[in-house]
Design a protein around this motif. Structure first.
Motif, PDB file in Angstrom:
ATOM      1  N   GLN A  64      66.077 -58.142 -35.594  1.00  0.00           N
ATOM      2  CA  GLN A  64      64.707 -58.519 -35.238  1.00  0.00           C
ATOM      3  C   GLN A  64      64.163 -57.608 -34.137  1.00  0.00           C
ATOM      4  OE1 GLN A  64      62.529 -60.959 -36.468  1.00  0.00           O
ATOM      5  NE2 GLN A  64      64.000 -61.100 -38.148  1.00  0.00           N
ATOM      6  N   VAL A  65      64.978 -57.337 -33.140  1.00  0.00           N
ATOM      7  CA  VAL A  65      64.552 -56.480 -32.027  1.00  0.00           C
ATOM      8  C   VAL A  65      64.329 -55.044 -32.507  1.00  0.00           C
ATOM      9  CG1 VAL A  65      65.224 -55.522 -29.781  1.00  0.00           C
ATOM     10  CG2 VAL A  65      65.727 -57.917 -30.314  1.00  0.00           C
ATOM     11  N   LEU A  66      65.227 -54.569 -33.351  1.00  0.00           N
ATOM     12  CA  LEU A  66      65.178 -53.177 -33.793  1.00  0.00           C
ATOM     13  C   LEU A  66      64.086 -52.913 -34.825  1.00  0.00           C
ATOM     14  CD1 LEU A  66      69.025 -52.648 -34.161  1.00  0.00           C
ATOM     15  CD2 LEU A  66      67.566 -51.523 -32.469  1.00  0.00           C
ATOM     16  N   GLY A  67      63.740 -53.938 -35.598  1.00  0.00           N
ATOM     17  CA  GLY A  67      62.739 -53.757 -36.639  1.00  0.00           C
ATOM     18  C   GLY A  67      63.309 -53.233 -37.942  1.00  0.00           C
ATOM     19  N   TYR A  68      64.628 -53.280 -38.072  1.00  0.00           N
ATOM     20  CA  TYR A  68      65.268 -52.919 -39.336  1.00  0.00           C
ATOM     21  C   TYR A  68      66.559 -53.729 -39.466  1.00  0.00           C
ATOM     22  CZ  TYR A  68      67.937 -49.705 -36.280  1.00  0.00           C
ATOM     23  OH  TYR A  68      68.695 -49.155 -35.279  1.00  0.00           O
ATOM     24  N   ASP A  69      67.085 -53.802 -40.695  1.00  0.00           N
ATOM     25  CA  ASP A  69      68.273 -54.603 -40.977  1.00  0.00           C
ATOM     26  C   ASP A  69      69.527 -53.854 -40.509  1.00  0.00           C
ATOM     27  OD1 ASP A  69      70.363 -56.098 -41.998  1.00  0.00           O
ATOM     28  OD2 ASP A  69      69.445 -56.411 -43.957  1.00  0.00           O
ATOM     29  N   LEU A  70      70.157 -54.375 -39.478  1.00  0.00           N
ATOM     30  CA  LEU A  70      71.326 -53.705 -38.913  1.00  0.00           C
ATOM     31  C   LEU A  70      72.499 -53.705 -39.888  1.00  0.00           C
ATOM     32  CD1 LEU A  70      72.070 -52.212 -36.386  1.00  0.00           C
ATOM     33  CD2 LEU A  70      72.769 -54.358 -35.337  1.00  0.00           C
TER      34      LEU A  70
END
Length: 313
Positions: free
Chosen positions: A37-43
């Motif tokens: 959520q923080v990164l803006g992509y699926d880790l």
């Protein structure tokens, strides 16, 4: 039991790392999803992508999210540590574990730090080589002679008292390796990196990170966290300055781990992908010190059971 936590640095990452933990441990999954959520992509997509997981900008938040996810899953099974130490990037895990910053904060910082280092490393490519030898004074002395000749090469990582990583401009590093071999060093190993981390070649990234950290607030630490840069415990008011310098300064993991052992730690637990720091610890810490690592579900369950048994006395 006096626990010392060791946190993995960049280079320890592996494709599919932590996915067995993600599938089995709700607290771990929650942390990874929070990071996404923080990164803006699926880790999880990064962790299962053989190309992305090797790239600095993706690897940095992935490794720290994994390490902190493991801590969250351990919960109360882990007693309050006596001290913590991370290798380079791992300092962010160690500082967050000790309360200096919160999870969302560290992931956001590392999203930017990884980007800065990736971009500057691509612009100023370099080479890193591990030099094996007990006489590190000799290695440093040869280095000084190389620098006096104008070569852009520097000591980068004092990993153990018999392994020193050097870095710099590719051609200069190769010339320095030749000088080291001529001086009596028997073994060197080229490292699979494209940037010369912890050298002045990353000055621009350090400047960018310094600006990025200027508005951040850091809390007091709950226990000792040793700094790779200063080779002594962090002071809360110095975190911004030290983390900025860290990008272009040599790391002193060996010296820090020795201090941790001297302070009475009797159980070392490496947290994160791989077993690199456990291997370093075998060369530094006495045999009687317990050495554990958590990098997958099996080692997580084994270490948790060990801690729970120890708590029972």
């Amino acid at each position: 039991m006096k626990v010392g936590l060791l946190f993995s640095g960049q280079g320890a990452q592996q494709v599919d790392m932590g996915m067995d933990l993600y599938d089995a441990l709700p607290a771990y999954k929650e942390r990874i999803d929070q990071a996404s959520q923080v990164l803006g992509y699926d880790l999880t997509e990064v962790m299962t992508d053989e190309v992305k997981i090797k790239q600095t900008e993706f690897a940095q938040p992935a490794i720290v999210a994994m390490s902190l996810g493991i801590l969250a899953a351990l919960g109360d099974a882990l007693p309050k540590p006596t001290a913590a130490l991370g290798l380079s990037l791992g300092e962010y895990s160690a500082l967050t574990a000790a309360g200096a910053m919160d999870f969302d904060q560290v992931i956001a910082i590392l999203k930017d730090r990884g980007h800065y280092m990736q971009a500057v490393g691509d612009k100023n490519p370099g080479k890193m080589v591990a030099v094996m030898g007990d006489d590190q004074d000799l290695i440093v002395r040869v280095f000084k002679e190389c620098q006096d000749k104008g070569l852009q090469v520097w000591p980068a990582n004092f990993n153990t008292f018999s392994q020193l990583v050097i870095g710099g401009v590719t051609a200069d590093v190769e010339e320095a390796v030749g000088e080291l071999l001529a001086a009596g060093i028997k073994r060197t190993i080229d490292l699979p990196v494209t940037g010369a981390f912890h050298t002045p070649l990353l000055n621009e990234a350090a400047e960018q990170l310094g600006s990025r950290l200027s508005s951040e607030k850091f809390n007091n630490l709950d226990y000792l966290v040793y700094s790779n840069t200063t080779a002594k415990p962090f002071e809360s008011q110095e975190i911004k300055e030290v983390l900025t310098k860290q990008i272009v300064s040599p790391t002193y993991f060996a010296q820090d781990l020795q201090q941790m052992v001297d302070a009475g730690v009797d159980t070392l637990i490496e947290i994160g992908p791989g077993k690199t720091l456990t291997k370093f610890a075998k060369k530094i810490a006495p045999k009687e010190i317990e050495r554990l690592n958590i990098g997958d579900l099996t080692s997580f369950e084994e270490t948790k059971a060990f801690l729970e048994d120890a708590a029972k006395g």
